[in-house]
Design an enzyme around this catalytic site. Structure first.
Site, PDB file in Angstrom:
ATOM      1  N   TYR A 119      -2.280  -1.087  10.464  1.00 19.35           N
ATOM      2  CA  TYR A 119      -2.109  -1.344   9.018  1.00 19.35           C
ATOM      3  C   TYR A 119      -0.992  -0.643   8.381  1.00 19.35           C
ATOM      4  O   TYR A 119      -0.200  -1.590   7.575  1.00 19.35           O
ATOM      5  CB  TYR A 119      -3.320  -0.374   8.530  1.00 19.35           C
ATOM      6  CG  TYR A 119      -3.671  -0.403   6.917  1.00 19.35           C
ATOM      7  CD1 TYR A 119      -4.150  -1.871   6.491  1.00 19.35           C
ATOM      8  CD2 TYR A 119      -3.285   0.297   5.974  1.00 19.35           C
ATOM      9  CE1 TYR A 119      -4.411  -1.990   5.158  1.00 19.35           C
ATOM     10  CE2 TYR A 119      -3.364   0.059   4.585  1.00 19.35           C
ATOM     11  CZ  TYR A 119      -4.074  -1.229   4.233  1.00 19.35           C
ATOM     12  OH  TYR A 119      -4.215  -1.390   2.792  1.00 19.35           O
TER      13      TYR A 119
ATOM     14  N   SER B  11       0.855  -1.157  -0.056  1.00 17.78           N
ATOM     15  CA  SER B  11      -0.096  -0.080  -0.160  1.00 17.78           C
ATOM     16  C   SER B  11       0.750   1.154   0.146  1.00 17.78           C
ATOM     17  O   SER B  11       2.187   1.209   0.536  1.00 17.78           O
ATOM     18  CB  SER B  11      -0.925  -0.138   1.339  1.00 17.78           C
ATOM     19  OG  SER B  11      -1.303   1.132   1.567  1.00 17.78           O
TER      20      SER B  11
END
Ligand code: NAD
Length: 274
Positions: free
Chosen positions: A172, A159
């Protein structure tokens, strides 16, 4: 529809977390290029079946396997079943991931642990199983290598938050930052065996994971301030890049992260001199 190019003809591809979003688009894209695809889901069997049905309707080949990527026994069983069914493995797309957001001061150990278990430990378990399989099938005449160059390819779903800090999402961001060093380290270790490992780092892609943002017009407008290219990405934008990184066209690319983000990592806040 099956593409006449057939870049992955007879290659076997596992896409983890392909009952939805980016993983689903990857599974459909690979099948369209002639691959035999393993569609993996953790809990939503119905959505997993829909991915497989869509591949079959387009004339492709796919099977459905349940496995929680954070559980070693599930991962080992998924790789065993893949080889039992298709005889070999050529590509792993380690895509499964989730968010459990909370302000840092309120984040529970459970919220931290769940995200690390799925997003990071899941990658470790799947990449290790894939690499062992790639090596086990070298010189196996019953399972001829369909790729001309490497013996196996791995693409990890990271990401932009492997480099952009993200308050309120530290579990995350830590998992994705961890993927970066995990990916580079195994790429270094596996390259002499002719196994290639790379990551893709999507920006904002329209999937269920961030529905809360793109379905709200005010939040969507705020999001556009972060994307110089002024559109949200599609799962297909990511799938095409994953396929390229898994193909012989990118044979000399190893240990790299490809950002698919419409320029989100270009510090757009500085576009008017800050
Ligand atoms: P999604 O929620 O649609 O898909 C996530 C998939 O992972 C689902 O199929 C889910 O069933 C699966 N999954 C979750 N836990 C699992 C487990 N324990 N075992 C196996 N599968 C499991 O969201 P998405 O946006 O398609 O996310 C896919 C990947 O892309 C994730 O790794 C996510 O972090 C990454 N990503 C997404 C975006 C985005 O904007 N959508 C941006 C950057 C990175």
């Amino acid at each position: 529809m099956i593409s006449p190019e057939q870049k992955f003809k007879d290659q076997v591809v596992i896409v983890t977390g392909s009952s939805s979003g980016i993983g689903k688009a990857c599974a459909i894209h690979f099948a369209g290029q002639g691959a035999k695809v393993v569609v993996n889901y953790s809990s939503n069997e119905e959505e997993g079946k829909k991915t497989v049905d869509e591949i079959h309707e387009r004339g492709g080949e796919a099977i459905l396997i349940q496995a929680d990527v954070s559980k070693e026994e599930d991962v080992l069983a998924m790789f065993r079943e893949t080889v039992d069914k298709f005889g070999r493995l050529d590509v792993l797309v380690s895509n499964a991931g989730l968010q459990k957001d909370a302000p840092f001061l309120e984040m529970t150990l459970q919220e931290w642990q769940k995200v690390i278990d799925v997003n990071l430990t899941g990658m470790f378990l799947c990449c290790r199983a894939a690499s062992r399989q790639f090596l086990a099938q070298v010189n196996n005449e019953e399972a001829p290598n369909h790729s001309e160059l490497s013996i196996g390819k791995i693409v990890l779903m990271s990401s932009v938050h492997d480099i952009i800090p993200w308050a309120g999402h530290v579990n995350y961001a830590a998992s994705k930052g961890g993927i970066m060093m995990f990916m580079k380290s195994i790429a270094q270790e596996l390259a002499p065996h002719k196994i290639r490992v790379n990551s893709v780092s999507p920006g904002a892609i329209k999937t269920p994971i961030n529905k809360e943002v793109w379905s709200d017009p005010d939040k969507y407008e705020g999001l556009m301030n972060l994307i110089p290219y002024k559109r949200i990405g599609t799962p297909q934008d990511v799938a095409k890049a994953v396929a390229w990184l898994s193909s012989d066209d990118s044979d000399y690319v190893n240990g790299e992260t490809l950002y698919i983000d419409g320029g989100m990592t270009l510090y757009p806040e500085f576009s008017d001199n800050g």
